[in-house]
Write a protein that holds these residues in place. Structure first.
Motif, PDB file in Angstrom:
ATOM      1  N   GLN A   1       4.156   6.020  26.383  1.00  0.00           N
ATOM      2  CA  GLN A   1       3.592   7.208  25.754  1.00  0.00           C
ATOM      3  C   GLN A   1       4.658   7.868  24.876  1.00  0.00           C
ATOM      4  O   GLN A   1       5.773   8.098  25.322  1.00  0.00           O
ATOM      5  CB  GLN A   1       3.078   8.188  26.822  1.00  0.00           C
ATOM      6  N   SER A   2       4.284   8.148  23.647  1.00  0.00           N
ATOM      7  CA  SER A   2       5.265   8.521  22.635  1.00  0.00           C
ATOM      8  C   SER A   2       5.375  10.023  22.466  1.00  0.00           C
ATOM      9  O   SER A   2       4.397  10.747  22.584  1.00  0.00           O
ATOM     10  CB  SER A   2       4.884   7.884  21.295  1.00  0.00           C
ATOM     11  N   SER A   3       6.600  10.493  22.188  1.00  0.00           N
ATOM     12  CA  SER A   3       6.787  11.912  21.889  1.00  0.00           C
ATOM     13  C   SER A   3       6.482  12.194  20.425  1.00  0.00           C
ATOM     14  O   SER A   3       6.197  13.315  20.056  1.00  0.00           O
ATOM     15  CB  SER A   3       8.220  12.333  22.216  1.00  0.00           C
ATOM     16  N   PHE A   4       6.563  11.174  19.567  1.00  0.00           N
ATOM     17  CA  PHE A   4       6.245  11.348  18.151  1.00  0.00           C
ATOM     18  C   PHE A   4       5.460  10.135  17.681  1.00  0.00           C
ATOM     19  O   PHE A   4       5.830   8.991  17.951  1.00  0.00           O
ATOM     20  CB  PHE A   4       7.509  11.493  17.311  1.00  0.00           C
ATOM     21  N   MET A   5       4.361  10.398  16.964  1.00  0.00           N
ATOM     22  CA  MET A   5       3.497   9.312  16.504  1.00  0.00           C
ATOM     23  C   MET A   5       2.893   9.729  15.175  1.00  0.00           C
ATOM     24  O   MET A   5       2.387  10.837  15.028  1.00  0.00           O
ATOM     25  CB  MET A   5       2.408   9.046  17.538  1.00  0.00           C
ATOM     26  N   ALA A   6       2.965   8.854  14.180  1.00  0.00           N
ATOM     27  CA  ALA A   6       2.496   9.208  12.835  1.00  0.00           C
ATOM     28  C   ALA A   6       2.088   7.964  12.072  1.00  0.00           C
ATOM     29  O   ALA A   6       2.553   6.857  12.361  1.00  0.00           O
ATOM     30  CB  ALA A   6       3.590   9.953  12.072  1.00  0.00           C
ATOM     31  N   PRO A   7       1.226   8.116  11.063  1.00  0.00           N
ATOM     32  CA  PRO A   7       0.865   6.988  10.198  1.00  0.00           C
ATOM     33  C   PRO A   7       1.947   6.728   9.153  1.00  0.00           C
ATOM     34  O   PRO A   7       2.582   7.666   8.653  1.00  0.00           O
ATOM     35  CB  PRO A   7      -0.438   7.455   9.542  1.00  0.00           C
ATOM     36  N   TYR A   8       2.140   5.466   8.828  1.00  0.00           N
ATOM     37  CA  TYR A   8       3.093   5.061   7.793  1.00  0.00           C
ATOM     38  C   TYR A   8       2.362   4.132   6.846  1.00  0.00           C
ATOM     39  O   TYR A   8       1.953   3.026   7.209  1.00  0.00           O
ATOM     40  CB  TYR A   8       4.278   4.351   8.445  1.00  0.00           C
ATOM     41  N   TYR A   9       2.158   4.603   5.621  1.00  0.00           N
ATOM     42  CA  TYR A   9       1.424   3.855   4.601  1.00  0.00           C
ATOM     43  C   TYR A   9       2.409   3.052   3.750  1.00  0.00           C
ATOM     44  O   TYR A   9       3.476   3.548   3.406  1.00  0.00           O
ATOM     45  CB  TYR A   9       0.639   4.813   3.711  1.00  0.00           C
ATOM     46  N   TYR A  10       2.017   1.836   3.373  1.00  0.00           N
ATOM     47  CA  TYR A  10       2.951   1.018   2.597  1.00  0.00           C
ATOM     48  C   TYR A  10       2.207  -0.014   1.762  1.00  0.00           C
ATOM     49  O   TYR A  10       1.048  -0.379   2.042  1.00  0.00           O
ATOM     50  CB  TYR A  10       3.938   0.295   3.528  1.00  0.00           C
ATOM     51  N   THR A  11       2.895  -0.489   0.727  1.00  0.00           N
ATOM     52  CA  THR A  11       2.417  -1.635  -0.033  1.00  0.00           C
ATOM     53  C   THR A  11       3.629  -2.464  -0.449  1.00  0.00           C
ATOM     54  O   THR A  11       4.680  -1.919  -0.801  1.00  0.00           O
ATOM     55  CB  THR A  11       1.603  -1.200  -1.271  1.00  0.00           C
ATOM     56  N   ILE A  12       3.507  -3.761  -0.363  1.00  0.00           N
ATOM     57  CA  ILE A  12       4.585  -4.664  -0.761  1.00  0.00           C
ATOM     58  C   ILE A  12       4.521  -4.837  -2.276  1.00  0.00           C
ATOM     59  O   ILE A  12       3.493  -5.224  -2.825  1.00  0.00           O
ATOM     60  CB  ILE A  12       4.461  -6.022  -0.042  1.00  0.00           C
ATOM     61  N   THR A  13       5.622  -4.532  -2.951  1.00  0.00           N
ATOM     62  CA  THR A  13       5.641  -4.574  -4.418  1.00  0.00           C
ATOM     63  C   THR A  13       6.295  -5.838  -4.966  1.00  0.00           C
ATOM     64  O   THR A  13       6.045  -6.212  -6.111  1.00  0.00           O
ATOM     65  CB  THR A  13       6.380  -3.350  -4.982  1.00  0.00           C
ATOM     66  N   GLU A  14       7.158  -6.478  -4.185  1.00  0.00           N
ATOM     67  CA  GLU A  14       7.832  -7.697  -4.645  1.00  0.00           C
ATOM     68  C   GLU A  14       8.299  -8.478  -3.420  1.00  0.00           C
ATOM     69  O   GLU A  14       8.775  -7.892  -2.440  1.00  0.00           O
ATOM     70  CB  GLU A  14       9.030  -7.355  -5.524  1.00  0.00           C
ATOM     71  N   GLN A  15       8.167  -9.778  -3.487  1.00  0.00           N
ATOM     72  CA  GLN A  15       8.571 -10.605  -2.346  1.00  0.00           C
ATOM     73  C   GLN A  15       9.260 -11.869  -2.844  1.00  0.00           C
ATOM     74  O   GLN A  15       8.668 -12.665  -3.573  1.00  0.00           O
ATOM     75  CB  GLN A  15       7.355 -10.969  -1.489  1.00  0.00           C
ATOM     76  N   THR A  16      10.524 -12.031  -2.474  1.00  0.00           N
ATOM     77  CA  THR A  16      11.292 -13.228  -2.795  1.00  0.00           C
ATOM     78  C   THR A  16      11.857 -13.774  -1.485  1.00  0.00           C
ATOM     79  O   THR A  16      11.809 -13.106  -0.454  1.00  0.00           O
ATOM     80  CB  THR A  16      12.445 -12.907  -3.759  1.00  0.00           C
TER      81      THR A  16
END
Length: 309
Positions: free
Chosen positions: A203-218
């Protein structure tokens, strides 16, 4: 009236090499002869009004790790990324002669920190305990954002819930492109209330959404743009704990045992405080995480004296 106790403090912009960018941090130094109650530290954190404030306890011997307490405006955290990187940069830069290695004792465990005075880059081998929880966050976490997101996107019914250490958990939400990521409205962000569904004992004391998108992958580097929004915090410019969580998750999901994966995560662009977070994840031969290294730079902004009654 000047108080009976005075403490030195500094403020820094973290995960950036430019002033007025990245994430703001306050650092308060506690000499060995001053002992503050945790409640007093919490009040000091509210006085600075940054997302986090760090309290560094001076070591009692040359070989002792430096104890570090991290506070948000409302609670103490076991680990957080930009406080760790900012603390390492500050300790190493102000030392005479400059330090290249510092061990920090956090609530989450001992952290091995290194600093390169030429590149002014600090890196922290963080005490990880990565957990992909069986429970997943339902799609309704996006309900408040649907009127701002571009039409036509198909969203999954649920999102992964991942902890980097006990007490720090994030819902990882992949966005289809930069347009969708940029259209998110931090004022409409819905809180995450899934703590009771985490794996037993997590059980977490802090919990939040994290939005992301991959822009480049090598083969050598994966570039990502991200945003972290939570009602009690607002939008956070650069979230090292979330970036570490995301990098660990991507490496575990898509990586191969025994390999190291590097991530460069840009955050804070939409709010005018862009920063760059570097994470390296080394997978063990048994596919678990062998090493998790967070890195970044920081800029000293102010120094002063805090007076206490």
């Amino acid at each position: 009236m000047v108080g009976s106790k005075s403490l030195k403090f500094a403020t820094l912009d973290v995960f950036t090499s430019s002033a007025f960018q990245g994430n703001q941090l306050a650092i308060v130094n506690l000499p060995g002869n001053i002992n503050l109650e945790q409640d007093t530290k919490q009040r000091i954190a509210r006085e600075f009004n940054f997302s986090e404030t760090v309290f560094i306890h001076d070591p009692t011997s040359d070989n002792e790790d430096r104890r570090v307490d991290i506070f948000t405006l409302t609670q103490e955290l076991p680990f957080a990324g930009h406080p760790v990187i900012g603390t390492l940069c500050h300790l190493c830069q102000v030392s005479d002669p400059p330090l290249r290695k510092v061990n920090l004792s956090l609530k989450a465990g001992t952290l091995v920190g290194r600093y390169d005075p030429e590149t002014r880059l600090a890196e922290a081998e963080i005490p990880h305990d990565v957990r992909l929880h069986q429970a997943r966050a339902p799609r309704d976490i996006l309900d408040c954002q649907l009127n701002t997101l571009p039409a036509g996107n198909q969203w999954p019914n649920e999102f992964p819930v991942v902890s980097v250490v006990k007490g720090m958990t994030f819902v990882l939400i992949a966005m289809p492109d930069l347009a969708a990521l940029s259209s998110l409205d931090p004022l409409n962000q819905k809180g995450v209330h899934e703590q009771d569904k985490l794996d037993e004992g997590w059980q977490s004391s802090f919990m939040a959404p994290y939005y992301y998108t991959i822009t480049e992958q090598t083969p050598s580097l994966i570039r990502i743009r991200s945003r972290m929004m939570e009602p009690t915090v607002g939008e956070d410019p650069c979230t090292g704990s979330a970036a570490s969580t995301l990098a660990a998750y991507l490496a575990l999901e898509h990586g191969q045992p025994g390999r190291t994966y590097a991530y460069s995560i840009e955050q804070g662009v939409e709010m005018g405080r862009a920063g760059e977070i570097h994470v390296k994840v080394t997978l063990g031969q048994s596919r678990g995480i062998e090493k998790l290294v967070l890195a970044g730079s920081a800029v000293l902004m102010t120094q002063g004296v805090l007076y206490l009654p």
